[in-house]
Write a protein that holds these residues in place. Sequence first.
Motif, short mmCIF file in Angstrom:
data_model
loop_
_atom_site.label_atom_id
_atom_site.label_comp_id
_atom_site.label_asym_id
_atom_site.label_seq_id
_atom_site.Cartn_x
_atom_site.Cartn_y
_atom_site.Cartn_z
N MET A 44 0.84 -1.20 0.00
CA MET A 44 0.00 0.00 0.00
C MET A 44 0.88 1.26 0.00
N ALA A 45 1.94 1.23 0.80
CA ALA A 45 2.83 2.38 0.88
C ALA A 45 3.52 2.61 -0.46
N LYS A 46 3.97 1.53 -1.09
CA LYS A 46 4.67 1.66 -2.37
C LYS A 46 3.71 2.16 -3.45
N HIS A 47 2.48 1.70 -3.40
CA HIS A 47 1.48 2.18 -4.36
C HIS A 47 1.22 3.67 -4.14
N TYR A 48 1.21 4.08 -2.89
CA TYR A 48 1.00 5.51 -2.59
C TYR A 48 2.13 6.34 -3.21
N MET A 49 3.37 5.86 -3.02
CA MET A 49 4.52 6.57 -3.60
C MET A 49 4.42 6.59 -5.12
N ALA A 50 4.03 5.45 -5.68
CA ALA A 50 3.94 5.34 -7.14
C ALA A 50 2.91 6.32 -7.70
N ARG A 51 1.82 6.47 -6.97
CA ARG A 51 0.77 7.39 -7.43
C ARG A 51 1.23 8.84 -7.31
N SER A 52 2.17 9.08 -6.38
CA SER A 52 2.55 10.45 -6.07
C SER A 52 3.60 11.03 -7.02
N VAL A 53 4.37 10.16 -7.70
CA VAL A 53 5.47 10.71 -8.52
C VAL A 53 4.95 11.31 -9.82
N GLU A 54 5.69 12.31 -10.29
CA GLU A 54 5.36 12.94 -11.57
C GLU A 54 6.60 12.95 -12.43
N GLY A 55 6.43 12.99 -13.73
CA GLY A 55 7.58 13.05 -14.63
C GLY A 55 8.14 11.68 -14.91
N PRO A 56 9.17 11.66 -15.77
CA PRO A 56 9.75 10.38 -16.15
C PRO A 56 10.28 9.61 -14.93
N THR A 57 9.96 8.34 -14.89
CA THR A 57 10.23 7.56 -13.68
C THR A 57 10.91 6.25 -14.01
N ILE A 58 11.84 5.86 -13.15
CA ILE A 58 12.42 4.52 -13.24
C ILE A 58 11.69 3.65 -12.21
N TRP A 59 11.05 2.59 -12.69
CA TRP A 59 10.31 1.68 -11.80
C TRP A 59 11.18 0.46 -11.54
N ILE A 60 11.55 0.29 -10.29
CA ILE A 60 12.43 -0.84 -9.94
C ILE A 60 11.58 -2.02 -9.50
N GLN A 61 11.90 -3.19 -10.03
CA GLN A 61 11.14 -4.38 -9.64
C GLN A 61 12.07 -5.59 -9.54
N GLY A 62 11.71 -6.51 -8.69
CA GLY A 62 12.52 -7.72 -8.49
C GLY A 62 12.09 -8.40 -7.21
N GLY A 63 13.00 -9.14 -6.60
CA GLY A 63 12.71 -9.76 -5.32
C GLY A 63 13.15 -8.84 -4.20
N SER A 64 13.33 -9.39 -3.01
CA SER A 64 13.71 -8.52 -1.90
C SER A 64 15.14 -7.99 -2.06
N SER A 65 15.95 -8.65 -2.90
CA SER A 65 17.30 -8.10 -3.14
C SER A 65 17.18 -6.75 -3.85
N ALA A 66 16.08 -6.55 -4.57
CA ALA A 66 15.85 -5.26 -5.20
C ALA A 66 15.26 -4.27 -4.19
N TRP A 67 14.37 -4.78 -3.35
CA TRP A 67 13.78 -3.91 -2.32
C TRP A 67 14.89 -3.35 -1.41
N PHE A 68 15.80 -4.25 -1.00
CA PHE A 68 16.86 -3.85 -0.08
C PHE A 68 18.08 -3.27 -0.80
#
Lengths: 349, 515
Positions: A44-68
């Motif tokens: 939910m928190a990540k979705h909130y951040m995702a909704r809040s950004v404007e402009g060109p964005t880099i979306w990082i995805q992966g497992g927890s090694s990406a989260w951390f």
Amino acid sequence: MTAKRYLITLLTAVLAGIATIAILFCAHLGMPWWPHHLIREVRMAKHYMARSVEGPTIWIQGGSSAWFGFDSPQIKTETGYEAVNLAFNVNMPTEFCFDEIRRFAKPGDVALLALENSMYFRESLSSYAADEISIWAPDYFWSLSLSRKARFLKSLPWRKALAGNLVRLGQLTGAYNRALRPIDEESLIKNLHDQWNGSYSGEIPVYYNYLTLNQHGDFVQTDHTLWRGTHDYNLMGTAPVSDEIRQDLEEFVSWARANNVRVLLSWLPMARNAKLDLENPKAIASMDRIVKFADSLDLEFLGDPEEYVMDIELFYDTSHHTTAAGASERTRRLLPHLKQALSITDIHE
Amino acid sequence: MLFFTPIFLFAFLPIAWLVFKGLEGRTPNWASIIWLLAASWTFYAWALPIHLLWLLGSIAFNYICSIGLARNTASASGKPLLVVGIATNLCLLGAFKYSGFATETVSNLFGLNLTPPALLLPLAISFFTFQQISYLVTTYREQRLIAKPHEYALYVSFFPQLIAGPIVQPGEMIPQLQSERFSKVRLEDFALGATLLIIGLGKKILLADNLAPIADSAFALSSASEGSSALVAWTGLFAFTFQIYFDFSAYSEMALGLALFFGIRLPENFASPYQATSVIDFWRRWHITLSRFFKNYLYIPLGGNRNGVFRKYANILITMTLAGLWHGANWTFLLWGIAHGALLCANHLWRKTPFAIPSALSWGLTFLSVSFAWVLFRAESFSSAALYFQSLAGSFGIYGTDGSSLLEFLRSLEPMEAWKSTHYAIHFLGWYPSVINGVHPGHFIFSEPVLSLMQILFAAILVFAFPRPVAWLANTESGKPAFSIKAAVLSAAIIALIIAQSGSFQSTPFLYFRF
């Protein structure tokens, strides 16, 4: 009773049994309760951040090694792109991970996929993922194809569904509201801002909690037991790249190209340890299978795996989680490749 | 291919049955037999096609032998041919199954460094060898060719009974293949077959496979940690006692059910063996077709009870020792056979005394004796078995190996990982009563020992209090199928539970496949 009548009765009873199971399964879907709150709140928190950004964005995805393992503020500073880290757990199905990007990415954005090696080779859905998704993302289950629905159901332990139904029963009796009701989104966002502003007065759990996220979705707390084990990062197997990742990534790449979203791949950070041997023929073959698969989709890896082998001091609690310093170092090593990739095909210029 | 795998249930079986049904009335019997043969050989060759060569070779050899026997029984050459036939079958079985064991034994005895031959054991060789021996003997006795080649091939290869029995006598199956009724599927047979198949699936998947981890961990713990608590050992012993029954009887009932789909009635292999009130009674109810084989083709030819008391007991011991060895090339199986031989002898001797034991006590003694003997059957080695008996005796502690008291043990219980979510749900909803004397009710209920004991208790109730499925599904007077709503609901409940459990179901092959 005649045999014919018996068979009709049997068939009717079987259908009734299957209907009961279906009802119990549906009843447990979307029934959030502890211990599922942790991942649900992070999402939910990540979705909130995702909704809040404007402009060109880099979306990082992966497992927890990406989260951390990313320092998104550094990425933002160096590239000028917004950076949102949507990753949280290696067990999540790749289709689910890509869906998370599809929800928010817009033309001109970049999807940076830092999948863990195991995600390229795995053939089955983990029961952990099936359980978590049933609880806080039932819409994903309904969006699946029939064959994937069947696979999902096969991965779901019946005891978890039983627990979900008990909690549903608790909702009817009122016990749920007294003891298990999760935080609502409004309070979650308020707490998140308070935490970022330094005014949050509650206790912040050490681990896997939305209050441990920075404003980009990276994990920032580091006071946890240090990991000093050994791991081969799933490079010593001989399994081919799985059909699931092939299908999912193909579909995602096709969607990304149709929507003018650039897809880039990153290797995961690996701790230098006795089991990790990138010179081993098996490891070379595994990496080769991954690279060939990426080539087949005309995708580019940012650098070589060797560049992301880091000192074990930069890891903590598991082989795949870097400390804040480790995340910063991994990002520092990635940035030249990322900047080069973006400047070569910078779609904004 | 296993009976409970999706490929068998949803592809192989429907195709086999639909084509068989399609041939009904349109073609002569031989076409249906050929179709069933093709299906059976596909079934057999599924895992490893090379196995089929041995089966086909064995069928061809034995059929040729039977032709010779049918032609020569009147002359003196009949008996030698029978001996050659049986000896060849037994030599092949011995070479494949026991050469490694024999080499190892000779090496150990004489300090030699012999290498065991690397032979791939053909699947089900123990079963199809015995079935063919019984065919040769029957041909010799009846002095005629009992079956045509395709009938004989199907008698040996019929897929429901090919892998793990029942071991069918020629007279039990071949006349059915030759009957006018064969290949005409009756709805009654289909309904009864489906119910038996479902009950068998339930016994295997819901009962045997859930008891297996309890037994496996108890036996593994005992040998790995050099002894376990009496609680763990007894739990493991009873879990295995019920597991092997549910596993093997499940296979047999599925075999009976599957055969009925094709209009063939196979003999029953189990008749509530744990309800037996003596060891003699037990062997009339356990693996009936194997017991019958050993009685007819070993015990009686050895002289049975015709040559005095000493020879009778010697024959019992020889028969049971070889029956034990039939189960596997290991000293533990041999000892298991000897133990049962000794129990049978003791049982026969007791019957000569004027003392009578109350039936409840004799049932209890029989059940315990059989259970104790399973330790020898399940343990990997003599030393493991000895250690397990010590564990059962409480040599390493009653509740734990650390000498903890009952209360300390109860307080140390933790919910099992698989049940934690259910436990947490109840806990956080506040539905547990308060902690009793330091023991959390949830930790107690969902702990491994308590859940294991509950499973064993449930299995025990099913075994002791319910009739066997074949009897339950038959009219007591006419013996014809008796269909009831109870049977339909039970079958449906089994299917529903299997579906619900499919997420956490770890399929394991039938225990008797290894024999």
